[in-house]
Scaffold this active site. Structure first.
Site, PDB file in Angstrom:
ATOM      1  N   ASN A  28       0.912  -1.366   0.166  1.00 45.06           N
ATOM      2  CA  ASN A  28       0.056  -0.102   0.084  1.00 45.06           C
ATOM      3  C   ASN A  28       0.791   1.201  -0.008  1.00 45.06           C
ATOM      4  OD1 ASN A  28       0.412  -0.021   3.132  1.00 45.06           O
ATOM      5  ND2 ASN A  28      -0.879  -1.779   2.766  1.00 45.06           N
ATOM      6  N   THR A  75      -6.615   0.757   3.261  1.00 38.18           N
ATOM      7  CA  THR A  75      -6.129  -0.207   3.296  1.00 38.18           C
ATOM      8  C   THR A  75      -6.126  -0.623   4.845  1.00 38.18           C
ATOM      9  OG1 THR A  75      -3.964  -1.349   3.658  1.00 38.18           O
ATOM     10  CG2 THR A  75      -3.991   1.146   3.674  1.00 38.18           C
ATOM     11  N   SER A  76      -6.245  -1.785   5.208  1.00 36.95           N
ATOM     12  CA  SER A  76      -6.245  -2.308   6.631  1.00 36.95           C
ATOM     13  C   SER A  76      -4.993  -1.814   7.453  1.00 36.95           C
ATOM     14  CB  SER A  76      -6.548  -3.701   6.832  1.00 36.95           C
ATOM     15  OG  SER A  76      -5.519  -4.312   6.313  1.00 36.95           O
ATOM     16  N   GLU A  77      -4.162  -1.278   6.671  1.00 35.85           N
ATOM     17  CA  GLU A  77      -2.639  -0.822   7.521  1.00 35.85           C
ATOM     18  C   GLU A  77      -2.499   0.537   7.540  1.00 35.85           C
ATOM     19  OE1 GLU A  77      -0.411  -5.199   6.266  1.00 35.85           O
ATOM     20  OE2 GLU A  77      -0.085  -3.307   4.965  1.00 35.85           O
ATOM     21  N   HIS A  96       4.918   1.049   1.207  1.00 33.94           N
ATOM     22  CA  HIS A  96       4.859  -0.226   1.855  1.00 33.94           C
ATOM     23  C   HIS A  96       5.148  -1.381   0.722  1.00 33.94           C
ATOM     24  CE1 HIS A  96       4.215  -3.943   4.128  1.00 33.94           C
ATOM     25  NE2 HIS A  96       2.795  -3.890   3.915  1.00 33.94           N
ATOM     26  N   HIS A 161       6.647  -9.958   7.198  1.00 30.40           N
ATOM     27  CA  HIS A 161       5.397  -9.189   6.540  1.00 30.40           C
ATOM     28  C   HIS A 161       6.303  -8.386   5.335  1.00 30.40           C
ATOM     29  CE1 HIS A 161       2.021  -6.305   7.238  1.00 30.40           C
ATOM     30  NE2 HIS A 161       2.441  -6.118   5.982  1.00 30.40           N
TER      31      HIS A 161
END
Length: 220
Positions: A28, A75-77, A96, A161
């Site tokens: 993202n 985005t969930s982040e 990212h 990750h």
């Protein structure tokens, strides 16, 4: 709102995918607007090559969605992006990625030493690309994990990750993610050639000494 910044985020995401730093729907990108402080971030689970400026989500630093023209979720982040912007006032763009070699070292929770001088552009205060401890994606554990490492470098790994590159400029943030991946590849091959023995690396002080050569003169 903020149409130019939206286009910058789309370009960041597409460039990361075109350069092989992300595949499919992974990774993202975000930009922080200098005037309003609002954060523009890629939406969740959208192939980056299909993104349009209309898809980019606008948020504030309290994680409130201010605008989602296409009705998409950020985005969930996004909490991680917000935390980095809070921690680094000088940062206005975050990339990212899930690039192969960098993520391989992230899986091993292994920092990457400055084995080539080009690492100087990553602002490595400790002479290494550090690793943020594991945090489950989408949680405050993840967003909190990057706080200390991002104070020490403009490019970091995320345990099990991926990786992050930051800068004041959108293109440069993606470029730092690319440099991180290149450094990871060089370090990997150096280890292999050297039979697993650690290669020599540069001290932080040496990395910080670089300056443009004063001998170069421009005609007036």
């Amino acid at each position: 709102m903020l149409e130019i910044q939206k286009k910058n985020v789309v370009e960041m995401a597409r460039t990361a995918q075109q350069w092989g730093l992300c595949k499919h729907k992974a990774g993202n990108s975000s930009v922080r607007d200098k005037d309003t402080g609002l954060i523009l971030v890629t939406p969740t689970t959208i192939d980056k090559m299909h993104l349009t400026p209309r898809d980019i989500v606008v948020m504030d630093v309290e994680a409130n969605v201010i605008e989602s023209e296409a009705g998409l979720r950020p985005t969930s982040e996004c909490l991680m992006h917000i935390e980095i912007y809070k921690t680094r006032p000088d940062v206005f763009a975050i990339s990212h990625t899930h690039s192969l070699y960098a993520t391989s070292f992230a899986v091993l929770n292994k920092s990457i030493p400055a084995v080539v001088y080009e690492c100087a552009i990553l602002n490595l205060k400790d002479g290494v690309i550090p690793v943020a401890p594991y945090g489950r994606p989408g949680t405050t554990a993840l967003s909190n994990s990057v706080i200390e490492p991002i104070k020490r470098a403009d490019a970091i790994l995320m345990e099990k990750h991926g990786a992050i590159g930051v800068d004041k400029d959108p293109y440069e943030a993606v470029l730092k993610s690319a440099y991180l991946e290149e450094m990871a590849q060089i370090y990997y091959h150096a280890l292999m050639i050297n039979g697993g023995k650690e290669p020599e690396s540069f001290a932080p002080e040496e990395l910080q000494r670089w300056e443009y050569p004063s001998q170069i003169k421009f005609a007036r």
